[in-house]
Scaffold this active site. Structure first.
Site, PDB file in Angstrom:
ATOM      1  N   GLY A   8       0.475  -0.854   0.037  1.00 27.09           N
ATOM      2  CA  GLY A   8       0.014   0.337  -0.281  1.00 27.09           C
ATOM      3  C   GLY A   8       0.793   1.052   0.101  1.00 27.09           C
ATOM      4  O   GLY A   8       0.620   2.283   0.906  1.00 27.09           O
ATOM      5  N   ILE A  51      -2.217  -8.013  -3.168  1.00 24.53           N
ATOM      6  CA  ILE A  51      -1.907  -8.364  -1.208  1.00 24.53           C
ATOM      7  C   ILE A  51      -2.310  -9.912  -1.981  1.00 24.53           C
ATOM      8  O   ILE A  51      -1.939  -9.995  -0.621  1.00 24.53           O
ATOM      9  CB  ILE A  51      -2.546  -7.009  -0.958  1.00 24.53           C
ATOM     10  CG1 ILE A  51      -1.899  -7.849   0.765  1.00 24.53           C
ATOM     11  CG2 ILE A  51      -3.993  -7.372  -0.398  1.00 24.53           C
ATOM     12  CD1 ILE A  51      -0.449  -6.804   0.576  1.00 24.53           C
ATOM     13  N   TYR A 139     -14.811  -2.447   8.062  1.00 20.26           N
ATOM     14  CA  TYR A 139     -13.402  -1.993   8.378  1.00 20.26           C
ATOM     15  C   TYR A 139     -13.258  -2.575  10.002  1.00 20.26           C
ATOM     16  O   TYR A 139     -11.974  -2.849  10.473  1.00 20.26           O
ATOM     17  CB  TYR A 139     -13.751  -0.475   8.332  1.00 20.26           C
ATOM     18  CG  TYR A 139     -11.938   0.146   8.305  1.00 20.26           C
ATOM     19  CD1 TYR A 139     -10.764  -0.111   7.570  1.00 20.26           C
ATOM     20  CD2 TYR A 139     -11.984   1.507   9.436  1.00 20.26           C
ATOM     21  CE1 TYR A 139     -10.037   0.075   7.963  1.00 20.26           C
ATOM     22  CE2 TYR A 139     -10.713   2.188   8.936  1.00 20.26           C
ATOM     23  CZ  TYR A 139      -9.779   1.497   8.705  1.00 20.26           C
ATOM     24  OH  TYR A 139      -8.520   1.679   8.491  1.00 20.26           O
ATOM     25  N   LYS A 143     -10.409  -4.506  12.163  1.00 20.91           N
ATOM     26  CA  LYS A 143      -9.174  -3.897  12.586  1.00 20.91           C
ATOM     27  C   LYS A 143      -9.227  -4.381  13.893  1.00 20.91           C
ATOM     28  O   LYS A 143      -7.742  -4.982  14.388  1.00 20.91           O
ATOM     29  CB  LYS A 143      -9.158  -2.290  12.906  1.00 20.91           C
ATOM     30  CG  LYS A 143      -9.148  -1.518  11.359  1.00 20.91           C
ATOM     31  CD  LYS A 143      -7.659  -1.337  11.170  1.00 20.91           C
ATOM     32  CE  LYS A 143      -7.287  -1.450   9.931  1.00 20.91           C
ATOM     33  NZ  LYS A 143      -6.067  -1.237   9.100  1.00 20.91           N
ATOM     34  N   ILE A 169      -6.199  10.829   9.846  1.00 21.72           N
ATOM     35  CA  ILE A 169      -4.656  11.164   9.391  1.00 21.72           C
ATOM     36  C   ILE A 169      -5.039  12.529   8.422  1.00 21.72           C
ATOM     37  O   ILE A 169      -6.081  12.232   7.385  1.00 21.72           O
ATOM     38  CB  ILE A 169      -4.336  10.324   8.688  1.00 21.72           C
ATOM     39  CG1 ILE A 169      -3.304   8.790   9.528  1.00 21.72           C
ATOM     40  CG2 ILE A 169      -2.384  11.215   8.846  1.00 21.72           C
ATOM     41  CD1 ILE A 169      -3.105   9.160  11.344  1.00 21.72           C
TER      42      ILE A 169
HETATM   43  C1  AKB Z   1     -11.715   6.268   8.292  1.00 21.81           C
HETATM   44  O1  AKB Z   1     -12.164   7.282   9.036  1.00 21.81           O
HETATM   45  O2  AKB Z   1     -11.997   5.202   7.675  1.00 21.81           O
HETATM   46  C2  AKB Z   1     -10.246   6.153   8.579  1.00 21.81           C
HETATM   47  C3  AKB Z   1      -9.456   5.423   9.962  1.00 21.81           C
HETATM   48  C4  AKB Z   1     -10.580   6.421  11.453  1.00 21.81           C
HETATM   49  O3  AKB Z   1      -9.094   4.087  10.286  1.00 21.81           O
HETATM   50  N1  AKB Z   1      -9.107   7.327   8.195  1.00 21.81           N
END
Ligand code: AKB
Length: 314
Positions: A8, A51, A139, A143, A169
């Site tokens: 990435g 990947i 997501y 994580k 970020i």
């Molecule tokens: C998102 O908004 O999905 C990312 C994160 C907070 O992991 N920037």
């Protein structure tokens, strides 16, 4: 020295981590893996592999004598909700592949987790290191599961895997894609381009954020830390600044004319499920983490860099 592989490499974080790694360890020691958004002026070692192509990645590990992988490939929160199946495959399948390679070749690994590992049942203010992880996005599920997988590979196979839970970020070099915190970057682009921004979360929505330079420093610092000092092998809480969308707009208005309207969409629900602020005292204690950018400094720097480097916005 053994070389470093970055997957990435041309994403939001890779685009700024790669130059920092090249500066620290030499361009000839950094191998970049990517197949999209490769800048025309990219200088360095490039391999174009997906990947999921684990055989090819293993060939690259052997070819360059790789000793460390920064595994940055990930589908972010908002995009992930559009294709949860693919998100699981890319985020978890990719991580599992990399961890298996780490066992086989004795590799050291960096893998980014996120505030998305938390969920609506997590305490929202000064979220502790050890707390409830019940994320409600795919997501976030990848994580939370990924953190446990990292810890499992450390405990079971001794893989030196290190991780931080990045906040949103904020960066000028590459726009993020598919995240919920993207409004905090897009607002700068629109302020410079049109002086108007329609924000997709409410004015009072407050989330933990971090300027990219701090994120890169944190990444290099945890990877440089003595292994014995690390007491967390899931992922470290990491914090810098927390502010609402309205507070960010006010700060930008100190420098530029800006009109913001608020039209929350499906990303509001995701934002509401994440913490407002993070307790990162363990990262500070274990490996000396200390952020440098507050809201004012970050805002000044974003505007300066966008003006200097993105000529079309000037
Ligand atoms: C998102 O908004 O999905 C990312 C994160 C907070 O992991 N920037």
């Amino acid at each position: 020295m053994k070389k470093i592989l970055v997957t990435g490499a041309f994403g939001q974080i890779g685009s700024e981590l790669v130059p920092a790694l090249q500066k620290e360890f030499g361009t000839e020691n950094i191998v970049c893996l990517g197949h999209r958004n490769i800048p025309a002026d990219f200088k360095g070692i490039l391999e174009k592999t997906g990947i999921d192509e684990i055989g090819k990645i293993e060939e690259i590990v052997n070819k360059y004598q790789i000793g460390t992988i920064y595994h940055l490939v990930s589908i972010l929160s908002a995009k992930g909700e559009k294709d949860p199946q693919l998100t699981w495959e890319v985020n978890m399948g990719g991580l599992k592949n990399i961890l298996d390679l780490a066992v086989k070749h004795g590799l050291k690994i960096f893998w980014p987790s996120s505030i998305a590992a938390f969920g609506p049942t997590t305490p929202r203010k000064m979220t502790p290191q050890k707390t409830i992880l019940e994320p409600t996005t795919m997501y976030g599920v990848t994580k939370a599961a990924g953190e446990l997988l990292c810890q499992y590979y450390f405990l079971k196979f001794g893989v030196d895997v290190r991780s931080v839970r990045y906040p949103g970020i904020i960066s000028w070099k590459t726009e993020p894609g598919g995240g919920t915190t993207d409004y905090a970057v897009a607002i700068f682009y629109e302020a410079l381009k049109t002086g108007k921004y329609q924000c997709f979360v409410k004015e009072e929505t407050s989330l933990p954020m971090m300027y990219m330079d701090d994120a890169v420093r944190a990444t290099l610092a945890i990877m440089a830390a003595d292994s014995e000092k690390l007491t967390v092998r899931t992922s470290y809480n990491l914090a810098a600044i927390s502010f609402s969308a309205g507070e960010l707009a006010l700060e930008i208005k100190k420098h530029l004319p800006l009109e913001v309207t608020y039209q929350p969409d499906e990303r509001q629900k995701i934002a509401d499920s994440w913490p407002e602020s993070i307790d990162d005292s363990l990262a500070r204690k274990d490996w000396g983490w200390l952020p440098e950018y507050d809201l004012a400094r970050m805002t000044q720097e974003m505007i300066k860099q966008l003006r200097e480097n993105k000529k079309l916005l000037a």
